[in-house]
Design an enzyme around this catalytic site. Structure first.
Site, PDB file in Angstrom:
ATOM      1  N   GLY A   4      44.136  54.356  28.146  1.00  0.00           N
ATOM      2  CA  GLY A   4      43.733  53.026  28.574  1.00  0.00           C
ATOM      3  C   GLY A   4      44.876  52.352  29.293  1.00  0.00           C
ATOM      4  O   GLY A   4      46.040  52.698  29.084  1.00  0.00           O
TER       5      GLY A   4
ATOM      6  N   GLN B 283      49.768  45.660  33.165  1.00  0.00           N
ATOM      7  CA  GLN B 283      50.673  46.812  33.096  1.00  0.00           C
ATOM      8  C   GLN B 283      51.048  47.344  34.471  1.00  0.00           C
ATOM      9  O   GLN B 283      51.971  48.148  34.588  1.00  0.00           O
ATOM     10  CB  GLN B 283      50.050  47.928  32.251  1.00  0.00           C
ATOM     11  CG  GLN B 283      49.926  47.559  30.777  1.00  0.00           C
ATOM     12  CD  GLN B 283      49.410  48.721  29.976  1.00  0.00           C
ATOM     13  OE1 GLN B 283      48.200  48.864  29.807  1.00  0.00           O
ATOM     14  NE2 GLN B 283      50.301  49.563  29.494  1.00  0.00           N
TER      15      GLN B 283
ATOM     16  N   CYS C 111      52.044  52.944  23.875  1.00  0.00           N
ATOM     17  CA  CYS C 111      51.664  52.170  25.056  1.00  0.00           C
ATOM     18  C   CYS C 111      52.487  52.631  26.250  1.00  0.00           C
ATOM     19  O   CYS C 111      53.696  52.852  26.123  1.00  0.00           O
ATOM     20  CB  CYS C 111      51.918  50.690  24.785  1.00  0.00           C
ATOM     21  SG  CYS C 111      51.492  49.635  26.170  1.00  0.00           S
ATOM     22  N   LEU C 112      51.826  52.765  27.414  1.00  0.00           N
ATOM     23  CA  LEU C 112      52.524  53.204  28.628  1.00  0.00           C
ATOM     24  C   LEU C 112      53.648  52.234  29.006  1.00  0.00           C
ATOM     25  O   LEU C 112      54.621  52.629  29.630  1.00  0.00           O
ATOM     26  CB  LEU C 112      51.532  53.318  29.790  1.00  0.00           C
ATOM     27  CG  LEU C 112      50.428  54.370  29.660  1.00  0.00           C
ATOM     28  CD1 LEU C 112      49.448  54.244  30.808  1.00  0.00           C
ATOM     29  CD2 LEU C 112      51.002  55.773  29.582  1.00  0.00           C
TER      30      LEU C 112
ATOM     31  N   HIS D 156      43.568  47.045  21.787  1.00  0.00           N
ATOM     32  CA  HIS D 156      44.901  47.184  22.385  1.00  0.00           C
ATOM     33  C   HIS D 156      44.899  46.658  23.831  1.00  0.00           C
ATOM     34  O   HIS D 156      45.781  45.896  24.219  1.00  0.00           O
ATOM     35  CB  HIS D 156      45.313  48.666  22.325  1.00  0.00           C
ATOM     36  CG  HIS D 156      46.633  48.984  22.939  1.00  0.00           C
ATOM     37  ND1 HIS D 156      47.674  49.513  22.202  1.00  0.00           N
ATOM     38  CD2 HIS D 156      47.091  48.870  24.212  1.00  0.00           C
ATOM     39  CE1 HIS D 156      48.720  49.687  23.011  1.00  0.00           C
ATOM     40  NE2 HIS D 156      48.385  49.322  24.227  1.00  0.00           N
ATOM     41  N   GLU D 157      43.877  47.047  24.602  1.00  0.00           N
ATOM     42  CA  GLU D 157      43.812  46.635  26.015  1.00  0.00           C
ATOM     43  C   GLU D 157      43.513  45.148  26.141  1.00  0.00           C
ATOM     44  O   GLU D 157      44.102  44.462  26.979  1.00  0.00           O
ATOM     45  CB  GLU D 157      42.781  47.466  26.793  1.00  0.00           C
ATOM     46  CG  GLU D 157      43.030  48.970  26.834  1.00  0.00           C
ATOM     47  CD  GLU D 157      44.460  49.371  27.174  1.00  0.00           C
ATOM     48  OE1 GLU D 157      45.145  48.624  27.900  1.00  0.00           O
ATOM     49  OE2 GLU D 157      44.905  50.429  26.704  1.00  0.00           O
TER      50      GLU D 157
ATOM     51  N   HIS E 118      46.554  43.117  25.714  1.00  0.00           N
ATOM     52  CA  HIS E 118      47.413  43.080  26.908  1.00  0.00           C
ATOM     53  C   HIS E 118      47.074  41.882  27.801  1.00  0.00           C
ATOM     54  O   HIS E 118      47.949  41.303  28.436  1.00  0.00           O
ATOM     55  CB  HIS E 118      47.233  44.351  27.748  1.00  0.00           C
ATOM     56  CG  HIS E 118      48.155  45.473  27.367  1.00  0.00           C
ATOM     57  ND1 HIS E 118      49.518  45.355  27.428  1.00  0.00           N
ATOM     58  CD2 HIS E 118      47.904  46.736  26.942  1.00  0.00           C
ATOM     59  CE1 HIS E 118      50.071  46.508  27.040  1.00  0.00           C
ATOM     60  NE2 HIS E 118      49.106  47.365  26.739  1.00  0.00           N
TER      61      HIS E 118
HETATM   62 CO    CO Z   1      49.287  49.352  26.109  1.00  0.00          CO
END
Ligand code: CO
Length: 165
Positions: free
Chosen positions: A45, A50, A87-88, A129-130, A133
């Site tokens: 995701g 991000q 997380c990226l 989670h998304e 963000h």
């Molecule tokens: Co993340």
């Protein structure tokens, strides 16, 4: 479709994203870029902030189930469970986070149509989670404890044994 650089600076990541108002060609292009960036980064995701865009947009690819979330709102949460997350935008950190077991979500698709669905388990976790963000919240804020690389390796070993590899 183009890859966009994944940002890791907290100044951007901590900002609150704004709702999408125009469902136009630029939005579709952006969704395609997000998807490409997520796949190239091997994430499950990714949310717009991000890649430095403060819009309420995220994409998820959960075991091949691809989802575009525009202006998503979690309208119902149920139960709770703990599991690993990463997380990226927060490289090299994995941790245990408590999340609802089930969620109901309202979002818009790329054409501007509203849709509602329910998700549970790790799929629900990804959505939470998304959506976090989009409000400048990172999983490390909710992390109960960090999982070390050693523990991760051990878990991987156990999983391998379970599936008989
Ligand atoms: Co993340």
């Amino acid at each position: 479709m183009a890859y966009r650089k994944v940002v890791t600076d907290e100044i951007t990541l901590r900002k609150k994203s704004k709702p999408v108002k125009k469902f136009d060609e630029a939005l579709i292009e952006f969704l395609e870029d997000l998807k490409e960036t997520m796949h190239q980064s091997e994430g499950i995701g990714i949310a717009a902030p991000q890649v430095g865009i403060l819009k309420r947009v995220a994409v998820i690819d959960f075991n091949g189930l691809f989802l575009e979330l525009i202006n998503p709102v979690i309208t119902h949460m149920e139960g709770s469970c703990e599991d690993r997350e990463g997380c990226l935008s927060v490289p090299n950190v994995r941790g245990i986070v408590k999340r609802p077991e089930k969620v109901t979500v309202e979002a818009f698709d790329r054409t501007g149509s509203k849709y509602t669905f329910s998700a549970e388990g790790y799929f629900a976790r990804c959505i939470c989670h998304e959506v976090d963000h989009l409000d400048g919240i990172l999983f490390i804020d909710k992390m109960i404890r960090e999982v070390t690389q050693e523990e991760l390796d051990e878990l991987k070993e156990k999983e391998k044994k379970k599936i008989g590899k």
